[in-house]
Scaffold this motif. Structure first.
Motif, short mmCIF file in Angstrom:
data_model
loop_
_atom_site.label_atom_id
_atom_site.label_comp_id
_atom_site.label_asym_id
_atom_site.label_seq_id
_atom_site.Cartn_x
_atom_site.Cartn_y
_atom_site.Cartn_z
N GLU A 1 -7.84 -18.69 51.77
CA GLU A 1 -6.42 -18.38 51.66
C GLU A 1 -5.85 -18.74 50.29
O GLU A 1 -4.66 -18.52 50.04
CB GLU A 1 -5.64 -19.11 52.76
CG GLU A 1 -5.98 -18.61 54.16
CD GLU A 1 -5.12 -19.25 55.22
OE1 GLU A 1 -4.39 -20.21 54.89
OE2 GLU A 1 -5.17 -18.79 56.38
N LYS A 2 -6.69 -19.30 49.42
CA LYS A 2 -6.27 -19.63 48.06
C LYS A 2 -7.34 -19.18 47.08
O LYS A 2 -8.53 -19.21 47.39
CB LYS A 2 -5.99 -21.12 47.92
CG LYS A 2 -4.78 -21.60 48.70
CD LYS A 2 -4.48 -23.07 48.43
CE LYS A 2 -3.23 -23.53 49.20
NZ LYS A 2 -2.89 -24.95 48.91
N PHE A 3 -6.90 -18.79 45.91
CA PHE A 3 -7.84 -18.35 44.89
C PHE A 3 -7.27 -18.65 43.52
O PHE A 3 -6.07 -18.46 43.28
CB PHE A 3 -8.12 -16.85 45.02
CG PHE A 3 -9.10 -16.31 44.01
CD1 PHE A 3 -10.43 -16.69 44.05
CD2 PHE A 3 -8.68 -15.43 43.02
CE1 PHE A 3 -11.34 -16.18 43.13
CE2 PHE A 3 -9.57 -14.93 42.10
CZ PHE A 3 -10.90 -15.31 42.15
N VAL A 4 -8.10 -19.14 42.61
CA VAL A 4 -7.69 -19.47 41.24
C VAL A 4 -8.50 -18.61 40.28
O VAL A 4 -9.72 -18.56 40.36
CB VAL A 4 -7.89 -20.96 40.92
CG1 VAL A 4 -7.47 -21.24 39.47
CG2 VAL A 4 -7.09 -21.83 41.88
N PHE B 1 -5.23 -18.45 26.99
CA PHE B 1 -5.96 -18.82 28.20
C PHE B 1 -4.95 -19.13 29.30
O PHE B 1 -4.07 -19.98 29.11
CB PHE B 1 -6.84 -20.06 27.95
CG PHE B 1 -7.74 -19.96 26.74
CD1 PHE B 1 -8.30 -18.76 26.35
CD2 PHE B 1 -8.00 -21.08 25.98
CE1 PHE B 1 -9.11 -18.67 25.23
CE2 PHE B 1 -8.82 -21.02 24.85
CZ PHE B 1 -9.38 -19.80 24.48
N ILE B 2 -5.05 -18.46 30.44
CA ILE B 2 -4.12 -18.71 31.54
C ILE B 2 -4.86 -18.86 32.85
O ILE B 2 -5.97 -18.36 33.03
CB ILE B 2 -3.05 -17.60 31.66
CG1 ILE B 2 -3.70 -16.22 31.84
CG2 ILE B 2 -2.12 -17.60 30.50
CD1 ILE B 2 -2.71 -15.10 32.03
N ARG B 3 -4.22 -19.56 33.77
CA ARG B 3 -4.77 -19.78 35.10
C ARG B 3 -3.78 -19.23 36.12
O ARG B 3 -2.61 -19.63 36.15
CB ARG B 3 -5.02 -21.27 35.31
CG ARG B 3 -5.82 -21.61 36.56
CD ARG B 3 -6.27 -23.07 36.50
NE ARG B 3 -7.41 -23.25 35.60
CZ ARG B 3 -7.53 -24.26 34.73
NH1 ARG B 3 -6.58 -25.15 34.61
NH2 ARG B 3 -8.61 -24.35 33.99
N ALA B 4 -4.25 -18.29 36.93
CA ALA B 4 -3.39 -17.68 37.95
C ALA B 4 -3.78 -18.20 39.32
O ALA B 4 -4.95 -18.16 39.70
CB ALA B 4 -3.54 -16.16 37.91
N HIS B 5 -2.81 -18.71 40.04
CA HIS B 5 -3.02 -19.22 41.39
C HIS B 5 -2.50 -18.20 42.41
O HIS B 5 -1.33 -17.81 42.35
CB HIS B 5 -2.30 -20.56 41.58
CG HIS B 5 -2.86 -21.67 40.74
ND1 HIS B 5 -3.71 -22.63 41.23
CD2 HIS B 5 -2.70 -21.95 39.42
CE1 HIS B 5 -4.04 -23.46 40.26
NE2 HIS B 5 -3.44 -23.07 39.14
N PHE B 6 -3.37 -17.78 43.33
CA PHE B 6 -3.01 -16.80 44.36
C PHE B 6 -3.08 -17.45 45.74
O PHE B 6 -3.91 -18.34 45.99
CB PHE B 6 -3.97 -15.61 44.35
CG PHE B 6 -4.00 -14.84 43.06
CD1 PHE B 6 -3.18 -13.73 42.86
CD2 PHE B 6 -4.87 -15.21 42.04
CE1 PHE B 6 -3.22 -13.03 41.67
CE2 PHE B 6 -4.92 -14.50 40.86
CZ PHE B 6 -4.09 -13.40 40.67
N THR B 7 -2.21 -16.98 46.65
CA THR B 7 -2.28 -17.42 48.04
C THR B 7 -2.24 -16.20 48.95
O THR B 7 -1.62 -15.17 48.61
CB THR B 7 -1.11 -18.35 48.42
OG1 THR B 7 0.14 -17.68 48.13
CG2 THR B 7 -1.18 -19.65 47.64
N PHE B 8 -2.91 -16.30 50.10
CA PHE B 8 -2.95 -15.22 51.07
C PHE B 8 -2.01 -15.55 52.21
O PHE B 8 -2.16 -16.56 52.89
CB PHE B 8 -4.38 -15.03 51.60
CG PHE B 8 -4.55 -13.80 52.44
CD1 PHE B 8 -4.65 -12.55 51.84
CD2 PHE B 8 -4.62 -13.89 53.82
CE1 PHE B 8 -4.82 -11.40 52.60
CE2 PHE B 8 -4.77 -12.75 54.59
CZ PHE B 8 -4.87 -11.50 53.99
N VAL C 1 0.97 -13.88 43.94
CA VAL C 1 0.84 -14.87 42.85
C VAL C 1 1.75 -16.05 43.16
O VAL C 1 2.96 -15.88 43.36
CB VAL C 1 1.24 -14.25 41.49
CG1 VAL C 1 1.13 -15.30 40.40
CG2 VAL C 1 0.36 -13.06 41.17
N GLN C 2 1.17 -17.24 43.19
CA GLN C 2 1.97 -18.44 43.44
C GLN C 2 2.46 -19.05 42.14
O GLN C 2 3.59 -19.51 42.04
CB GLN C 2 1.17 -19.47 44.23
CG GLN C 2 1.98 -20.70 44.59
CD GLN C 2 1.33 -21.51 45.69
OE1 GLN C 2 0.19 -21.26 46.06
NE2 GLN C 2 2.04 -22.48 46.23
#
Length: 487
Positions: free
Chosen positions: A106-109, A137-144, A151-152
């Motif tokens: 349910e989470k993905f980085v 350089f960026i970090r994207a945090h996703f939630t389901f 995108v969180q």
């Protein structure tokens, strides 16, 4: 253009990248060498972008020094604002769902390095997020949640925070980014300035063909402007140019609008500018504008849920119905009777709270007057598509009627006066004003930004002089923009 990478500590940068100067954020802020430097691009990889910290000040002072900073101070603020992150990321919703559909958690980085991820299957979403939130350089945090990915948060990755097992990939991605020809404008020979022409090679109804775009490029080069074709994937190169010329069909909820906004924020000369796209893309705005300035138009009514039933009494049948963002005959329909009218109105009001109803005027052709910088540059008669009531029949593979082009000075003076008057109320960009003629009276149908200009059609009278004339405007605007910066 000098390329500078700023880091919190020189120990944070262990990569061998040619033709790049690596300095600490503190050095960039305090050493007078950098404050006097002209024409520099700064890649800010400091550890902290918090308000009034070193990383924040690097991007802030870069803007004051007229250096191109990545991330810019605006991007830093956007990444901090959750609502902005969610609004911008909704543009990529379908791509996000497609890219992450196989993930079971349910989470993905996602770690993105100059638009690349270690896994190639995420390259498409990575390059688009990099285009939206330009930071090296960026970090994207996703939630389901509720059956879909969202995108969180988006956050920058400092050079010192790159995981050890990512180091080799990051070095390779960084080298490829800096070595890419499209990273910066190619070396200019006699060209004093540069222009990006945004187009979509796959667009079937593009406002200009590739052959026509080559004519724009040739005319630009003759004026000392080096013009390059770019696509939506070249968002990160915008700041390298002096001007942006959009030759792709525009819309507000679209990457063309985002390009126009970013180019304007970067100080580029932009055609079409964001304000023109907003105003021309909304027929409700146009109806009000025509009414306020007493410019003749077919009888028009703004239709909403409360006045659905009275519109036919005012406009009669047939009624032309337009969704607010319609363009090039798309999103425009004709209702012949009450049953047809009610069905179409209900469908349109599900998409927008307001739509436009207009009296139908039967004519064999529509006038199209092209206006640039407040001056008419071509006048065409666009005839209706065969056995159809519009100039384009989208039910027949987008088939156009014939077109006749005439010298502007030979067109009816009242026609040209109306087109130029309306254009000046919108701005000084490039517009196509559609007008119907009944006897000696002229009625404005609509005004479009980004109108068609194609070889053998709109340029049939002026030919190469049309492109030269337009590039004169770009040259004057670029020169004026440079004078403002110098002053």
């Amino acid at each position: 253009m000098k390329i500078i990478i700023t880091v919190t500590s020189l120990k944070d940068w262990d990569f061998d990248i040619q033709d790049v100067e690596v300095v600490t954020g503190k050095q960039y802020l305090t050493n007078p060498v950098y404050s006097k430097l002209k024409n520099a691009r700064v890649f800010n990889l400091c550890r902290d972008y918090k308000y009034q910290n070193t990383g924040y000040y690097v991007s802030l002072l870069a803007a004051a020094r007229k250096h191109k900073a990545i991330p810019s101070i605006n991007t830093i603020q956007e990444m901090k604002t959750l609502s902005v992150v969610k609004i911008l990321s909704t543009e990529l919703d379908s791509l996000i769902q497609k890219s992450l559909k196989d993930i079971k958690s349910e989470k993905f980085v996602l770690s993105i390095y100059f638009g690349k991820n270690l896994s190639k299957k995420y390259d498409a979403i990575s390059v688009q997020l990099f285009n939206l939130f330009q930071s090296p350089f960026i970090r994207a945090h996703f939630t389901f949640s509720n059956g879909k990915w969202g995108v969180q948060s988006i956050s920058p990755i400092a050079s010192g925070d790159i995981p050890e097992d990512h180091q080799a990939f990051v070095e390779d991605a960084t080298k490829k980014y800096f070595e890419a020809k499209k990273f910066s404008v190619p070396e200019r020979t006699t060209a004093a300035y540069s222009m990006a022409i945004l187009w979509d090679p796959l667009e079937k109804t593009a406002p200009s063909s590739e052959k026509t775009l080559q004519k724009f490029i040739k005319a630009a080069n003759q004026k000392g402007i080096q013009a390059n074709l770019i696509t939506k994937d070249d968002y990160s190169t915008l700041s390298s140019y002096d001007a942006l010329f959009i030759r792709e069909t525009t819309a507000v909820n679209h990457h063309t609008f985002r390009f126009a906004q970013r180019a304007k924020a970067e100080g580029l000369v932009v055609v079409d500018d964001p304000e023109s796209i907003i105003k021309c893309s909304n027929k409700v705005y146009l109806a009000e504008l025509l009414k306020m300035h007493q410019i003749d138009a077919p009888e028009t009514l703004i239709i909403h849920k409360e006045n659905i039933n009275i519109a036919p009494d005012i406009l009669g049948f047939p009624i032309i119905l337009k969704q607010p963002d319609s363009a090039f005959s798309q999103g425009v329909s004709k209702a012949e009777n009450m049953e047809e009218y009610k069905k179409k109105v209900v469908d349109l009001l599900e998409k927008s709270d307001l739509i436009v109803g207009q009296q139908f005027l039967q004519t064999d052709f529509d006038w199209r007057v092209g206006v640039f910088n407040g001056e008419a540059i071509y006048a065409c008669k666009y005839y209706m598509s065969k056995e159809h009531w519009q100039i384009v029949n989208w039910n027949n593979n987008g088939k156009y009627g014939k077109v006749e082009t005439m010298p502007v000075e030979m067109a009816p003076p009242a026609l040209i006066k109306t087109a130029e008057k309306l254009s000046k109320l919108i701005g000084e960009s490039l517009y196509g004003v559609d007008i119907k003629q009944k006897g000696n009276k002229f009625y404005v149908i609509e005004i479009n930004d980004n109108p068609n200009i194609d070889t053998g059609v709109e340029d049939a009278v002026l030919k190469d002089k049309l492109y030269s004339k337009m590039m004169d405007v770009f040259l004057n605007r670029i020169q004026k923009s440079k004078q403002v910066v110098l002053n």
